[in-house]
Motif scaffolding. Sequence first.
Motif, mmCIF file in Angstrom:
data_model
loop_
_atom_site.group_PDB
_atom_site.id
_atom_site.type_symbol
_atom_site.label_atom_id
_atom_site.label_comp_id
_atom_site.label_asym_id
_atom_site.label_seq_id
_atom_site.Cartn_x
_atom_site.Cartn_y
_atom_site.Cartn_z
ATOM 1 N N GLU A 1 21.028 43.299 -4.234
ATOM 2 C CA GLU A 1 20.771 43.758 -5.599
ATOM 3 C C GLU A 1 19.773 44.911 -5.608
ATOM 4 N N HIS A 2 18.745 44.817 -4.797
ATOM 5 C CA HIS A 2 17.723 45.871 -4.742
ATOM 6 C C HIS A 2 18.306 47.178 -4.207
ATOM 7 N N LEU A 3 19.057 47.100 -3.127
ATOM 8 C CA LEU A 3 19.627 48.314 -2.549
ATOM 9 C C LEU A 3 20.611 48.974 -3.512
ATOM 10 N N TYR A 4 21.367 48.172 -4.228
ATOM 11 C CA TYR A 4 22.315 48.740 -5.194
ATOM 12 C C TYR A 4 21.570 49.503 -6.298
ATOM 13 N N LYS A 5 20.444 48.957 -6.744
ATOM 14 C CA LYS A 5 19.679 49.595 -7.828
ATOM 15 C C LYS A 5 19.027 50.896 -7.376
ATOM 16 N N ILE A 6 18.593 50.962 -6.100
ATOM 17 C CA ILE A 6 17.847 52.146 -5.639
ATOM 18 C C ILE A 6 18.707 53.037 -4.750
ATOM 19 N N TRP A 7 20.015 52.889 -4.801
ATOM 20 C CA TRP A 7 20.907 53.534 -3.828
ATOM 21 C C TRP A 7 20.641 55.032 -3.728
ATOM 22 N N ASP A 8 20.388 55.492 -2.515
ATOM 23 C CA ASP A 8 20.185 56.910 -2.240
ATOM 24 C C ASP A 8 21.551 57.577 -2.106
ATOM 25 N N PRO A 9 21.855 58.606 -2.906
ATOM 26 C CA PRO A 9 23.181 59.235 -2.808
ATOM 27 C C PRO A 9 23.477 59.851 -1.452
ATOM 28 N N LYS A 10 22.456 60.067 -0.628
ATOM 29 C CA LYS A 10 22.684 60.605 0.721
ATOM 30 C C LYS A 10 23.162 59.521 1.688
ATOM 31 N N VAL A 11 23.059 58.266 1.289
ATOM 32 C CA VAL A 11 23.393 57.137 2.165
ATOM 33 C C VAL A 11 24.837 56.699 1.925
ATOM 34 N N SER A 12 25.606 56.564 3.009
ATOM 35 C CA SER A 12 26.970 56.057 2.910
ATOM 36 C C SER A 12 27.000 54.534 2.914
ATOM 37 N N LEU A 13 26.170 53.930 3.746
ATOM 38 C CA LEU A 13 26.115 52.475 3.852
ATOM 39 C C LEU A 13 24.767 52.077 4.418
ATOM 40 N N TYR A 14 24.406 50.842 4.164
ATOM 41 C CA TYR A 14 23.200 50.270 4.747
ATOM 42 C C TYR A 14 23.607 49.170 5.720
ATOM 43 N N SER A 15 23.002 49.173 6.910
ATOM 44 C CA SER A 15 23.172 48.086 7.860
ATOM 45 C C SER A 15 21.953 47.180 7.766
ATOM 46 N N VAL A 16 22.182 45.925 7.371
ATOM 47 C CA VAL A 16 21.106 44.960 7.137
ATOM 48 C C VAL A 16 21.214 43.839 8.162
ATOM 49 N N ASN A 17 20.109 43.541 8.821
ATOM 50 C CA ASN A 17 20.050 42.430 9.773
ATOM 51 C C ASN A 17 18.968 41.458 9.329
ATOM 52 N N VAL A 18 19.379 40.227 9.032
ATOM 53 C CA VAL A 18 18.459 39.190 8.562
ATOM 54 C C VAL A 18 18.290 38.149 9.660
ATOM 55 N N PRO A 19 17.060 37.907 10.136
ATOM 56 C CA PRO A 19 16.870 36.884 11.169
ATOM 57 C C PRO A 19 16.970 35.481 10.584
ATOM 58 N N LEU A 20 17.648 34.608 11.298
ATOM 59 C CA LEU A 20 17.777 33.214 10.850
ATOM 60 C C LEU A 20 16.560 32.433 11.331
ATOM 61 N N VAL A 21 15.493 32.529 10.533
ATOM 62 C CA VAL A 21 14.254 31.827 10.845
ATOM 63 C C VAL A 21 13.736 31.179 9.563
ATOM 64 N N GLU A 22 12.964 30.151 9.737
ATOM 65 C CA GLU A 22 12.394 29.459 8.585
ATOM 66 C C GLU A 22 11.468 30.392 7.821
ATOM 67 N N GLY A 23 11.569 30.362 6.486
ATOM 68 C CA GLY A 23 10.710 31.189 5.647
ATOM 69 C C GLY A 23 11.002 32.670 5.720
ATOM 70 N N VAL A 24 12.257 33.040 5.983
ATOM 71 C CA VAL A 24 12.583 34.465 6.137
ATOM 72 C C VAL A 24 12.289 35.248 4.863
ATOM 73 N N GLY A 25 12.363 34.601 3.718
ATOM 74 C CA GLY A 25 12.089 35.276 2.452
ATOM 75 C C GLY A 25 10.659 35.722 2.296
ATOM 76 N N GLU A 26 9.751 35.139 3.070
ATOM 77 C CA GLU A 26 8.335 35.532 3.004
ATOM 78 C C GLU A 26 7.965 36.539 4.094
ATOM 79 N N ARG A 27 8.901 36.845 4.985
ATOM 80 C CA ARG A 27 8.618 37.776 6.067
ATOM 81 C C ARG A 27 8.950 39.206 5.637
ATOM 82 N N LYS A 28 8.501 40.178 6.400
ATOM 83 C CA LYS A 28 8.659 41.580 6.038
ATOM 84 C C LYS A 28 10.118 42.018 6.050
ATOM 85 N N VAL A 29 10.438 42.931 5.140
ATOM 86 C CA VAL A 29 11.719 43.647 5.132
ATOM 87 C C VAL A 29 11.383 45.110 5.384
ATOM 88 N N LEU A 30 11.948 45.691 6.451
ATOM 89 C CA LEU A 30 11.524 47.010 6.910
ATOM 90 C C LEU A 30 12.670 48.012 6.914
#
Length: 315
Positions: free
Chosen positions: A178-207
């Motif tokens: 939802e966040h990426l869709y709202k802030i989509w940069d027109p220069k970007v064709s696609l985003y590659s997202v990798n989410v680690p399967l670890v406990e509490g991932v929602g509290e860890r950094k997104v870089l």
Amino acid sequence: MHILVVNDDGPPSQQSSPYIHSLISTLQKAGHKVSVVLPHTQRSWIAKAHLVGHNIRPTYFRPGTLHKDDGVTSETPLPLDSDIEEWILVDSTPASCVQIGLYHYFQSRGPVDLVVSGPNYGRNTTAVFSLSSGTLGGALEAAVCNHKAIALSYAFFDRNHDPDIIKGASDLSVKLIEHLYKIWDPKVSLYSVNVPLVEGVGERKVLWTQMLQNAWSSGSCFQEIAVPEEEDQGPKEAEAEIRSAEARGTETENEHIRYTHKHFKWAPRFNDVYESVKKSQPGNDGWAVQEKYTSVTPLVANFMHVSGYEGEIRL
């Protein structure tokens, strides 16, 4: 938002596609309209391929219980007035799923706002993985069809499919989509997202990250095998063997035997990837996932040329 979901791992399966149902369910609970076209079987490592000369035949999948392999496949679709959820399966590739989903189904549901390819069973970090990835291939196909696309991968560190950890990854993924869709940069064709399967991932950094440029550096990714007496290993079984090796951080067994007539099987050398990540500087996608952060890499859907070469070539 109307989201088309494709993947390269096929319909829900604890063996080969354990995350897709969770993501779709979480997107639906967040209020999104989700249409689904998946390969009917495992199609990993196939990049952005189409099967030329192959006529595609769809079947229809009715998902069952979350985290259980009790979905039902049918040769015929449900009636129009049915309120049972139904996904489309095609005997082809992730890129073909995108084409069929965008142009041949779901017109009554309105235009597709976003294509999400994944979540992949395993990471898609660094050039070595990404250039072969069917998950990236699906998102690239959407991008060259002028649609916003996100390639989503879940990086596991063991093969324990803990429902709470998967739920945490899906919750974070939906927020990030939802966040990426709202802030989509027109220069970007696609985003590659990798989410680690670890406990509490929602509290860890997104870089924000760059893709690490690496290579297969220690030789062939094919293993020589004796000429088999039986049929080839099925794609689900082969992928399960590869994922087991990835979880161990090792290669599949590689016993070379000399034969005049040889057979080969795909046996990627994961150590090449892990060693390149260890030697790299912070900031790339492989490093971020190894540190158990979520990685977001903005990409352009082309093979970028090297600058500085102009004019005629004289031989």
